[in-house]
Design a protein around this motif. Structure first.
Motif, PDB file in Angstrom:
ATOM      1  N   LEU A  81      -1.591   6.468 -38.166  1.00 10.68           N
ATOM      2  CA  LEU A  81      -1.218   6.528 -39.572  1.00 10.68           C
ATOM      3  C   LEU A  81       0.266   6.855 -39.727  1.00 10.68           C
ATOM      4  CD1 LEU A  81      -4.272   8.497 -41.031  1.00 10.68           C
ATOM      5  CD2 LEU A  81      -3.894   6.034 -41.023  1.00 10.68           C
ATOM      6  N   ALA A  82       0.741   7.848 -38.962  1.00  6.32           N
ATOM      7  CA  ALA A  82       2.168   8.226 -38.979  1.00  6.32           C
ATOM      8  C   ALA A  82       2.668   8.399 -40.410  1.00  6.32           C
ATOM      9  CB  ALA A  82       2.996   7.189 -38.230  1.00  6.32           C
ATOM     10  N   LEU A  83       2.008   9.271 -41.157  1.00  3.37           N
ATOM     11  CA  LEU A  83       2.368   9.493 -42.554  1.00  3.37           C
ATOM     12  C   LEU A  83       3.727  10.191 -42.630  1.00  3.37           C
ATOM     13  CD1 LEU A  83       1.175   9.185 -45.448  1.00  3.37           C
ATOM     14  CD2 LEU A  83       0.453  11.571 -45.262  1.00  3.37           C
ATOM     15  N   PRO A  84       4.711   9.596 -43.312  1.00  2.00           N
ATOM     16  CA  PRO A  84       6.038  10.237 -43.398  1.00  2.00           C
ATOM     17  C   PRO A  84       6.048  11.352 -44.433  1.00  2.00           C
ATOM     18  CG  PRO A  84       6.053   8.182 -44.607  1.00  2.00           C
ATOM     19  CD  PRO A  84       4.681   8.291 -43.985  1.00  2.00           C
ATOM     20  N   GLY A  85       7.151  12.090 -44.434  1.00  2.00           N
ATOM     21  CA  GLY A  85       7.317  13.113 -45.445  1.00  2.00           C
ATOM     22  C   GLY A  85       7.242  14.512 -44.869  1.00  2.00           C
ATOM     23  N   PRO A  86       7.476  15.515 -45.713  1.00  2.18           N
ATOM     24  CA  PRO A  86       7.423  16.907 -45.253  1.00  2.18           C
ATOM     25  C   PRO A  86       5.994  17.326 -44.915  1.00  2.18           C
ATOM     26  CG  PRO A  86       7.684  16.836 -47.628  1.00  2.18           C
ATOM     27  CD  PRO A  86       7.813  15.419 -47.140  1.00  2.18           C
TER      28      PRO A  86
END
Length: 377
Positions: free
Chosen positions: A128-133
């Motif tokens: 998934l490699a969800l970006p963001g903080p």
């Protein structure tokens, strides 16, 4: 139709609207209560001002300045009309803002859902490699990525296991076919030739039966329930060594034991198979005149079973590979061994929540220790 496709977003929108309307209603009630208090505490109206006589030829006197009404004057119901209208407008705005905010909050979840639907056994290595903080949703995505990584490793191990099992089963089938074709091709084949081939076929059939039994034990150890009975590990080790005394004598090995009475919870049949595999590995992979050391001792918080043997020098990087199915130090099988013994040991140890460690000896050989907890959770 669109609302049915987003039930969670609709629920969050309604919840946000209800919270906003409830807080506005409470504020309106407080304002209404304050207004009523002001009405009750207002002073009475001033008396009428008497009309003064106008002197002849003079100008009429100026009327007194008007008295400004006190705050809160007027009917209370009239003062609530405008706040009620504002409350209705606020409810509509809350619905619109709630729908927008819920969509922004749920956007990462919808992204993860779409990616997960596209992942199958062919592309299980995708993440998934969800970006963001770092947030709760980021932690959830990282947890799912970790789960996918473990599933990918398990799937790869399963594929390797199936491939190795097929290879191990194909070899005896090829030999069996050759033994069956040999007397048919040879026109001068006699009774002795048939008898010899049949004896070899029986031996191969026995080896294949042992292989299938080992595979069944491995599957049962990894996925089957473990009986919760108290097993005397030292007595079980003594029985195993007594049964293998002829092999130890035939190979010219020295046997050293240090068996302290110790009981562990578990399955007696599986623990017996663990001891058999460890002892067979120590006997068959030894040097002429070498030693086999078997010990059972109590340790802090549990019981430790140790089996050590002499043998050829094993590289440190090869030790973990020996506990994988169908893995041997040398790829060629000998004496009917298929490389399943230590993998079964590891599976049984995991089923009993025991810690398995192995290290090579500097002069050659291997030391295997299985640490059993005092009680299994």
């Amino acid at each position: 139709m669109r609302l049915r496709q987003h039930p969670l977003r609709l629920r969050l929108t309604v919840l946000y609207c209800l919270v906003s309307v409830a807080s506005s209603t409470v504020l309106l009630i407080i304002m209404w209560a304050l207004a009523r208090g002001l009405d009750r505490g207002a002073p009475p109206a001033p008396p009428p001002v008497p009309r003064l006589p106008v002197p002849p030829g003079g100008r009429p006197p100026l009327p007194p300045p008007p008295v400004a009404p006190l705050p809160g004057g007027g009917p209370t119901a009239e003062r609530l009309v405008e706040p009620l209208i504002a409350l209705a407008i606020m409810a509509v705005l809350s619905l619109l803002l709630g729908w927008f905010i819920a969509g922004r909050v749920l956007r990462p979840v919808l992204t993860m859902t779409g990616r997960l639907r596209r992942i199958s056994d062919r592309n299980v290595h995708e993440r998934l490699a969800l970006p963001g903080p770092r947030t709760e949703l980021k932690d959830l995505a990282d947890t799912v990525d970790g789960l996918l990584a473990r599933l990918a490793d398990a799937l790869d191990a399963h594929k390797r296991f199936v491939a190795n099992a097929a290879h191990e089963m194909r070899t005896p089938l090829t030999v069996e076919r050759a033994l069956l074709e040999e007397p048919l091709i040879d026109p001068d084949a006699g009774l002795e030739s048939f008898r010899s081939n049949f004896e070899r076929l029986l031996a191969i059939s026995d080896q294949r039966g042992h292989l299938l039994e080992s595979l069944l034990t491995l599957a049962t150890s990894e996925h089957g329930p473990v009986a919760d009975e108290v097993v005397d590990l030292a007595a079980l080790a003594e029985l195993t060594l007594r049964e293998r005394a002829p092999e130890v004598e035939r190979y010219g090995l020295r046997l050293q034991t240090s068996l302290r009475p110790a009981r562990v919870p578990g399955d007696q049949m599986l623990l017996g198979r663990l001891l058999v595999n460890l002892c067979d590995n120590a006997i068959h992979h030894n040097t002429p005149g070498g030693t086999v050391e078997v010990g059972v001792r109590r340790d802090a918080g549990g019981v430790v079973l140790s089996v050590a043997n002499d043998g050829e020098i094993i590289p440190v990087g090869e030790v973990d590979r020996l506990f994988e199915p169908f893995q041997r130090l040398h790829r060629t099988a000998d004496a009917g061994h298929h490389g399943l013994g230590l993998s079964i040991v590891r599976a049984i140890a995991r089923a009993h929540e025991a810690t398995l460690t192995a290290r090579p000896r500097p002069r050659g050989g291997l030391v295997v220790e299985v640490a059993f907890p005092a009680t299994r959770t």
